[in-house]
Design an enzyme around this catalytic site. Sequence first.
Site, short mmCIF file in Angstrom:
data_model
loop_
_atom_site.label_atom_id
_atom_site.label_comp_id
_atom_site.label_asym_id
_atom_site.label_seq_id
_atom_site.Cartn_x
_atom_site.Cartn_y
_atom_site.Cartn_z
CE LYS A 1 44.42 36.44 40.18
NZ LYS A 1 45.01 37.53 40.98
N GLY B 1 41.58 48.84 48.71
CA GLY B 1 40.67 47.97 47.97
C GLY B 1 41.37 46.92 47.12
CD GLU C 1 40.30 39.00 45.69
OE1 GLU C 1 39.10 38.67 45.63
OE2 GLU C 1 40.90 39.57 44.75
#
Lengths: 393, 393
Positions: B198, B180, B183
Amino acid sequence: MEKKIINLGIFGFGVVGQGLYEVLNRTKGINARIKKICIKDPNKTRPIDQSYFTTDPNDILNDPTIDVVVELINDTQAAFEIVSTALKNGKAVVSASKRMIAENLPALYQLQVENKVPFLYEASSCASIPIIRNLEEYYDNDLLNAVEGICNGSTNYILTKIFEENLSFDVALQQAQDKGFAETDPTLDIEGYDPKFKVVILLLHAFGTFVKPEQVYNFGISHLNDFDIQFAKQRNCTIKLIGHIRRSNGNVHAFVLPHLVKEHNLLFDVYNEYNGILLESAFTDKQFFVGKGAGGTATGSAVLSDISALLYNYRYEYKKIKQQNQPTFTNDVQLKVYVRYKSPEHVDLASFYNITEKYESPECRYVVGTINLQKLVDSAWLQNKDVNLLVLE
Amino acid sequence: MEKKIINLGIFGFGVVGQGLYEVLNRTKGINARIKKICIKDPNKTRPIDQSYFTTDPNDILNDPTIDVVVELINDTQAAFEIVSTALKNGKAVVSASKRMIAENLPALYQLQVENKVPFLYEASSCASIPIIRNLEEYYDNDLLNAVEGICNGSTNYILTKIFEENLSFDVALQQAQDKGFAETDPTLDIEGYDPKFKVVILLLHAFGTFVKPEQVYNFGISHLNDFDIQFAKQRNCTIKLIGHIRRSNGNVHAFVLPHLVKEHNLLFDVYNEYNGILLESAFTDKQFFVGKGAGGTATGSAVLSDISALLYNYRYEYKKIKQQNQPTFTNDVQLKVYVRYKSPEHVDLASFYNITEKYESPECRYVVGTINLQKLVDSAWLQNKDVNLLVLE
């Protein structure tokens, strides 16, 4: 205090005071200016204009135009009086005096509650690492498991020089003092008192538990010898003086002890005067912060960050004190240790829970085993300069 | 909002939304409760009571009892509309959508100014690392020199598996997705788009300069092959995908590129899904932050820290935008790089400023040399899957 200019009254103009002056002078984005600096010796030559200085504390404490008192002096008793009076006079206070704060935390906590004024001291713990504010804002106490790290710049500098440049203890200590990293009294550093004061402060912000400095066991690096250093090197380890706080089963234990640190440990690579703090919690697992833990501008910029936070009325919430489930402080925990000694009568091997390794040669002996922290607290034999202790991972 | 309970309206209940729910539920010290959760698919089975859910955004956006909107959805356009409407309706907003924020920073900045409401997004950049708040509070822009680091958990996980466990790229990617960390669209990670978003956000908070994502060059790790890995290992290096922002001479440059990282570099030891950010400034020299950069509860607890900050009316000051001396964004900077290719027509060696090493074998060729970042931006030849690039320290 938003949008207006904060007037500062500063106590002390040593390494940190001058660092703050420099940082403040070069920082354009901050609405704060120094109004008065209270010093002890009026005849000392100062690098800035004489009109800044006074020797009368009341010139700051009773000046209604001064909003924030910044306390940066070495005298613990005088520092406590200044901070108390300032808080009672309704002034916000920023302090870097770890010892004064650690020794008076319950009283200082009460004072800032009763007088409804902020009292901030980020610079007192690991200088440039914003650790108090992170503990305040990021962790609920039942989610945080441990806080540990290197929180004394001068011993870390000494240990780095010993391990990376093969310097002797004495030469490395002298270098640390020459660089201004060591405190006025080096025993505070090398015997682990300075990091202990930080442990006491961090313990409150991490878990809401008040402890007195004398409850926390500290054993520094002054007994370290070449045999210990070889022992570490042969195991591909280094030695770091670590402040450790861990919660388990409703209790919390804390100590400052030299540790054998393996290469994979994030603390292994924290060199020189840098500090490193490792947090362990349920949700974020591990968080690690590294920054300069000593030096005028590093500490000065931590002081400035507190001043800056006052501009938006920030104060410590001490949420964890207000919660119901603070852990109880204990020294009842088993530690795996290496103890090196010269002759059998120097140590009390019976106080060990178990011993898994034993080494003897004409020059030196050591054991590796498990011992209860309370036994270390009670031991007189560890005072012997010919005995050393290292915690093993 | 002090002392009262904050009512939250949440958009999205995926990995981060569920992480926030768990973190909030287990955190006793926070006066916030979930009032409504807006989701897209009403028929999906949910792990919590159905009464929480709605499919109508207005149930949150127009509910006067909801104080804070928490936006955690994947659809960039929809997220922007939700956040804009919430801010216009006078609600504080917390968001974790790095792409949406990076693409709309000027508009979002204006909206929070005009509507006088806080808009916080710590979770958007390096999840559990409190980097935005540190940039906001600790650095004046002329004192900060550089911000760089590993700010994508899934590529770092992949690179760690490749270097530490000798896994192939494909197997490592699959593992990252299974855990997980990756993305929805893995190309956003492995081609360096996610860390670029970012970088755009951090650049504003570090230096006050607005840039569009398309101005920042990104080249990921999808071209990496065994030869590159051997090249790194033979030099006792590892490979890390690094977002880099540096100010010099009134300019600032930024990029996301894979780097050859030496053992002494603090970023070397940032493993798996962890992120690490290194700050360089005049006063504190280097500060380093490590924390989990992916995963539901790590991101959830960053979202919670923003919610918690709203309890004392915290908002980003964007001080550096208001100052006079923002650096100008440029791609005119020389980089020392390794470029590996198959045949000479694949690369444009003439675009190099100089070449210091050249290697040829029947299987592979590479050069080491200096090239201007703008040449990389303009190069079509780097699109070729048989060409790879690494920045050297």
